[in-house]
Design a protein around this motif. Sequence first.
Motif, PDB file in Angstrom:
ATOM      1  N   PHE A  35       0.737  -1.200  -0.054  1.00 26.70           N
ATOM      2  CA  PHE A  35       0.134  -0.014  -0.028  1.00 26.70           C
ATOM      3  C   PHE A  35       1.030   1.335   0.058  1.00 26.70           C
ATOM      4  CE2 PHE A  35      -2.306   3.519   1.996  1.00 26.70           C
ATOM      5  CZ  PHE A  35      -3.541   3.413   1.396  1.00 26.70           C
ATOM      6  N   ALA A  36       1.983   1.139   0.936  1.00 24.16           N
ATOM      7  CA  ALA A  36       2.808   2.484   0.904  1.00 24.16           C
ATOM      8  C   ALA A  36       3.540   2.609  -0.363  1.00 24.16           C
ATOM      9  CB  ALA A  36       3.627   2.369   2.164  1.00 24.16           C
ATOM     10  N   LEU A  37       4.082   1.436  -0.935  1.00 25.40           N
ATOM     11  CA  LEU A  37       4.717   1.605  -2.215  1.00 25.40           C
ATOM     12  C   LEU A  37       3.932   2.145  -3.004  1.00 25.40           C
ATOM     13  CD1 LEU A  37       6.503  -1.932  -1.989  1.00 25.40           C
ATOM     14  CD2 LEU A  37       7.583   0.425  -1.673  1.00 25.40           C
ATOM     15  N   CYS A  38       2.473   1.823  -3.265  1.00 23.62           N
ATOM     16  CA  CYS A  38       1.869   2.293  -4.250  1.00 23.62           C
ATOM     17  C   CYS A  38       1.685   3.966  -4.198  1.00 23.62           C
ATOM     18  CB  CYS A  38       0.252   1.579  -4.334  1.00 23.62           C
ATOM     19  SG  CYS A  38       0.127   0.058  -4.785  1.00 23.62           S
ATOM     20  N   VAL A  39       1.416   4.408  -2.922  1.00 26.66           N
ATOM     21  CA  VAL A  39       1.310   5.713  -2.852  1.00 26.66           C
ATOM     22  C   VAL A  39       2.588   6.388  -3.263  1.00 26.66           C
ATOM     23  CG1 VAL A  39       1.279   7.582  -0.987  1.00 26.66           C
ATOM     24  CG2 VAL A  39      -0.222   5.517  -0.522  1.00 26.66           C
ATOM     25  N   GLU A  40       3.800   5.660  -2.615  1.00 26.78           N
ATOM     26  CA  GLU A  40       5.128   6.136  -3.316  1.00 26.78           C
ATOM     27  C   GLU A  40       5.159   6.363  -4.791  1.00 26.78           C
ATOM     28  OE1 GLU A  40       9.893   5.377  -2.605  1.00 26.78           O
ATOM     29  OE2 GLU A  40       8.399   4.230  -1.404  1.00 26.78           O
ATOM     30  N   VAL A  41       4.814   5.293  -5.361  1.00 22.91           N
ATOM     31  CA  VAL A  41       5.069   5.375  -7.067  1.00 22.91           C
ATOM     32  C   VAL A  41       3.999   6.459  -7.439  1.00 22.91           C
ATOM     33  CG1 VAL A  41       4.487   3.838  -8.966  1.00 22.91           C
ATOM     34  CG2 VAL A  41       5.731   2.852  -7.040  1.00 22.91           C
ATOM     35  N   ILE A  42       2.896   6.350  -7.158  1.00 22.89           N
ATOM     36  CA  ILE A  42       1.840   7.339  -7.617  1.00 22.89           C
ATOM     37  C   ILE A  42       2.388   8.849  -7.462  1.00 22.89           C
ATOM     38  CG2 ILE A  42      -0.311   8.230  -7.384  1.00 22.89           C
ATOM     39  CD1 ILE A  42      -1.355   5.332  -6.845  1.00 22.89           C
ATOM     40  N   LEU A  43       3.126   8.923  -6.130  1.00 27.06           N
ATOM     41  CA  LEU A  43       3.361  10.555  -6.152  1.00 27.06           C
ATOM     42  C   LEU A  43       4.636  10.808  -6.880  1.00 27.06           C
ATOM     43  CD1 LEU A  43       3.622  10.529  -2.242  1.00 27.06           C
ATOM     44  CD2 LEU A  43       1.878  12.135  -3.732  1.00 27.06           C
ATOM     45  N   SER A  44       5.344   9.823  -7.636  1.00 29.78           N
ATOM     46  CA  SER A  44       6.493  10.273  -8.326  1.00 29.78           C
ATOM     47  C   SER A  44       5.881   9.854  -9.947  1.00 29.78           C
ATOM     48  CB  SER A  44       7.565   9.175  -8.276  1.00 29.78           C
ATOM     49  OG  SER A  44       7.242   7.981  -8.395  1.00 29.78           O
ATOM     50  N   MET A 123       1.608  -2.028 -12.393  1.00 24.60           N
ATOM     51  CA  MET A 123       0.174  -2.364 -12.124  1.00 24.60           C
ATOM     52  C   MET A 123      -0.175  -2.843 -10.807  1.00 24.60           C
ATOM     53  SD  MET A 123      -2.323  -5.010 -14.229  1.00 24.60           S
ATOM     54  CE  MET A 123      -1.133  -6.575 -13.795  1.00 24.60           C
ATOM     55  N   ALA A 124      -1.116  -2.253 -10.019  1.00 18.06           N
ATOM     56  CA  ALA A 124      -1.555  -2.900  -8.539  1.00 18.06           C
ATOM     57  C   ALA A 124      -2.765  -3.557  -8.928  1.00 18.06           C
ATOM     58  CB  ALA A 124      -1.577  -1.541  -7.805  1.00 18.06           C
ATOM     59  N   ALA A 125      -2.870  -4.781  -8.250  1.00 13.69           N
ATOM     60  CA  ALA A 125      -4.335  -5.454  -8.144  1.00 13.69           C
ATOM     61  C   ALA A 125      -4.974  -5.156  -6.839  1.00 13.69           C
ATOM     62  CB  ALA A 125      -4.045  -6.883  -8.254  1.00 13.69           C
ATOM     63  N   LEU A 126      -6.297  -4.673  -7.057  1.00 20.19           N
ATOM     64  CA  LEU A 126      -6.965  -4.198  -5.757  1.00 20.19           C
ATOM     65  C   LEU A 126      -8.037  -5.548  -5.696  1.00 20.19           C
ATOM     66  CD1 LEU A 126      -8.818  -1.196  -4.830  1.00 20.19           C
ATOM     67  CD2 LEU A 126      -9.485  -3.189  -3.930  1.00 20.19           C
ATOM     68  N   VAL A 127      -7.795  -6.691  -4.667  1.00 21.42           N
ATOM     69  CA  VAL A 127      -8.433  -7.730  -4.837  1.00 21.42           C
ATOM     70  C   VAL A 127      -8.878  -8.223  -3.466  1.00 21.42           C
ATOM     71  CG1 VAL A 127      -7.402  -8.720  -7.147  1.00 21.42           C
ATOM     72  CG2 VAL A 127      -6.192  -9.115  -4.886  1.00 21.42           C
ATOM     73  N   SER A 128      -9.720  -9.163  -3.374  1.00 19.72           N
ATOM     74  CA  SER A 128     -10.189  -9.637  -2.258  1.00 19.72           C
ATOM     75  C   SER A 128      -9.351 -11.142  -2.099  1.00 19.72           C
ATOM     76  CB  SER A 128     -11.686 -10.173  -2.168  1.00 19.72           C
ATOM     77  OG  SER A 128     -12.390  -9.140  -1.989  1.00 19.72           O
ATOM     78  N   ASN A 129      -8.848 -11.715  -3.222  1.00 13.41           N
ATOM     79  CA  ASN A 129      -8.405 -12.955  -3.360  1.00 13.41           C
ATOM     80  C   ASN A 129      -6.716 -12.634  -3.384  1.00 13.41           C
ATOM     81  OD1 ASN A 129      -7.398 -15.482  -3.356  1.00 13.41           O
ATOM     82  ND2 ASN A 129      -8.540 -16.176  -5.297  1.00 13.41           N
ATOM     83  N   ASP A 139       2.173  -5.938  -9.884  1.00 18.71           N
ATOM     84  CA  ASP A 139       3.337  -5.408  -9.333  1.00 18.71           C
ATOM     85  C   ASP A 139       3.348  -5.528  -7.733  1.00 18.71           C
ATOM     86  OD1 ASP A 139       5.412  -5.204 -11.708  1.00 18.71           O
ATOM     87  OD2 ASP A 139       3.661  -3.856 -12.201  1.00 18.71           O
ATOM     88  N   TYR A 140       2.056  -4.750  -7.497  1.00 22.01           N
ATOM     89  CA  TYR A 140       1.653  -4.599  -6.079  1.00 22.01           C
ATOM     90  C   TYR A 140       0.186  -4.956  -5.924  1.00 22.01           C
ATOM     91  CZ  TYR A 140       5.211  -0.990  -7.054  1.00 22.01           C
ATOM     92  OH  TYR A 140       6.214  -0.240  -7.583  1.00 22.01           O
ATOM     93  N   VAL A 141      -0.034  -5.532  -4.573  1.00 20.68           N
ATOM     94  CA  VAL A 141      -1.324  -5.958  -4.194  1.00 20.68           C
ATOM     95  C   VAL A 141      -1.835  -5.050  -3.142  1.00 20.68           C
ATOM     96  CG1 VAL A 141      -2.473  -8.063  -3.302  1.00 20.68           C
ATOM     97  CG2 VAL A 141      -0.673  -8.274  -4.840  1.00 20.68           C
ATOM     98  N   VAL A 173      -7.034   9.628  -0.113  1.00 28.52           N
ATOM     99  CA  VAL A 173      -6.370  10.538   1.176  1.00 28.52           C
ATOM    100  C   VAL A 173      -5.050  10.384   1.616  1.00 28.52           C
ATOM    101  CG1 VAL A 173      -7.043  10.952   3.459  1.00 28.52           C
ATOM    102  CG2 VAL A 173      -8.773  10.355   1.983  1.00 28.52           C
ATOM    103  N   CYS A 174      -4.615   9.334   1.353  1.00 22.95           N
ATOM    104  CA  CYS A 174      -3.148   9.228   1.508  1.00 22.95           C
ATOM    105  C   CYS A 174      -2.202  10.196   0.704  1.00 22.95           C
ATOM    106  CB  CYS A 174      -2.469   7.681   1.598  1.00 22.95           C
ATOM    107  SG  CYS A 174      -2.998   7.108   3.095  1.00 22.95           S
ATOM    108  N   LEU A 175      -2.818   9.957  -0.475  1.00 19.57           N
ATOM    109  CA  LEU A 175      -2.158  10.911  -1.831  1.00 19.57           C
ATOM    110  C   LEU A 175      -2.252  12.380  -1.579  1.00 19.57           C
ATOM    111  CD1 LEU A 175      -2.919   8.591  -4.688  1.00 19.57           C
ATOM    112  CD2 LEU A 175      -0.734   9.281  -3.823  1.00 19.57           C
ATOM    113  N   LEU A 176      -3.419  12.836  -0.824  1.00 22.79           N
ATOM    114  CA  LEU A 176      -3.952  13.861  -0.795  1.00 22.79           C
ATOM    115  C   LEU A 176      -2.933  14.494   0.362  1.00 22.79           C
ATOM    116  CD1 LEU A 176      -7.633  15.240  -0.229  1.00 22.79           C
ATOM    117  CD2 LEU A 176      -5.701  15.894   1.435  1.00 22.79           C
ATOM    118  N   GLU A 177      -2.702  14.056   1.425  1.00 22.43           N
ATOM    119  CA  GLU A 177      -2.178  14.494   2.536  1.00 22.43           C
ATOM    120  C   GLU A 177      -0.544  14.599   2.239  1.00 22.43           C
ATOM    121  OE1 GLU A 177      -2.881  13.457   6.354  1.00 22.43           O
ATOM    122  OE2 GLU A 177      -5.203  13.187   6.298  1.00 22.43           O
ATOM    123  N   SER A 178      -0.190  13.672   1.546  1.00 24.10           N
ATOM    124  CA  SER A 178       1.194  13.683   1.093  1.00 24.10           C
ATOM    125  C   SER A 178       1.631  14.628   0.086  1.00 24.10           C
ATOM    126  CB  SER A 178       1.515  12.220   0.236  1.00 24.10           C
ATOM    127  OG  SER A 178       1.571  11.181   1.232  1.00 24.10           O
TER     128      SER A 178
END
Length: 325
Positions: A35-44, A123-129, A139-141, A173-178
């Motif tokens: 999760f934190a890695l996704c935030v970092e990647v999106i910010l960059s 690519m990030a996967a937003l999944v239940s499974n 690349d990220y889950v 919201v994490c992106l917003l605050e960052s």
Amino acid sequence: MKPQKELHSIAKKVLLNEADAIRGVAEAIEQTPDFALCVEVILSLRGRVVVTGIGKSAHIAGKMVATLNSTGTPALFMHAADAIHGDLGMIQPEDFVIAISKSGDTPEIKVLVPLLKRKGVPMAALVSNADSYLAREADYVLHAPVTREACPHNLAPTTSTTAALALGDALAVCLLESRDFTRQDFARLHPGGTLGKQLYLKVGDLSRQNQQPQVLSDAPLKDIILEISGKRLGATAVLDATGQLRGIITDGDLRRMLSTFAGRLEDVRAQDILTPNPVEIDVDDFAVEALARMQQRNITQLIVTEQGQFSGFIHLHDLLREGLV
């Protein structure tokens, strides 16, 4: 139709089921660095976040895109089914893809994922499974674990879509605050409607459209009445000879004075009936703050000042007209 008590019980069960699922998502965030890695990647990113899904997940993807865009992260929605019929062209090399799927094993996703990997975008996967095809290939889950849907048959996407929606909000919201995204930034992206007006409409934008009823401290009763009735704001400011604000007289003050005054009305002066230290607001304050002060004091108008000097009035009707009430 089921009895009211039973309906309440069903509704409560659904809401508690979904609340428990969101708690599970919150715990899952702490168990993986993704999760934190996704935030970092999106910010960059130099590109956009492209969110995709199919069925109910597509609706969640659309909402996530809307939230990201409105909070400072450029985003696009791509329907997973349409992607293989031309929409894949919207993805650029500098973009980041979030694919939403409860199972992570739907046929459309299995067709889409190799095409996305061929384009070389992260690519990030937003999944239940978390053991699904999509999760393994991503690349990220972003894990949104759900053990059971709120649907009594465990079929209709309910709890799973709520969990995905909440996780998307957490990411936004994490992106917003960052980004240190401010109210002013939000206002620039929401200029229309009531929400936008709450964030950018200033007191001066409204008060400058009104007349500026005012009388001197020694003004007689007749002049006071004419000023209040003629300017149609239900009140007048009272100023001294140097232009300094002494107080306010409202039409209510006049009625109360007339009901109790026993002397000669010709002798009444503004200084005799004014209310000193009236509630003021500055031209640069937000209009919603004017509404809050009116509601707090149970009044319908405020004196407006600019650099400490009387500037005019803002009335409840101004706020009603703008849809802030």
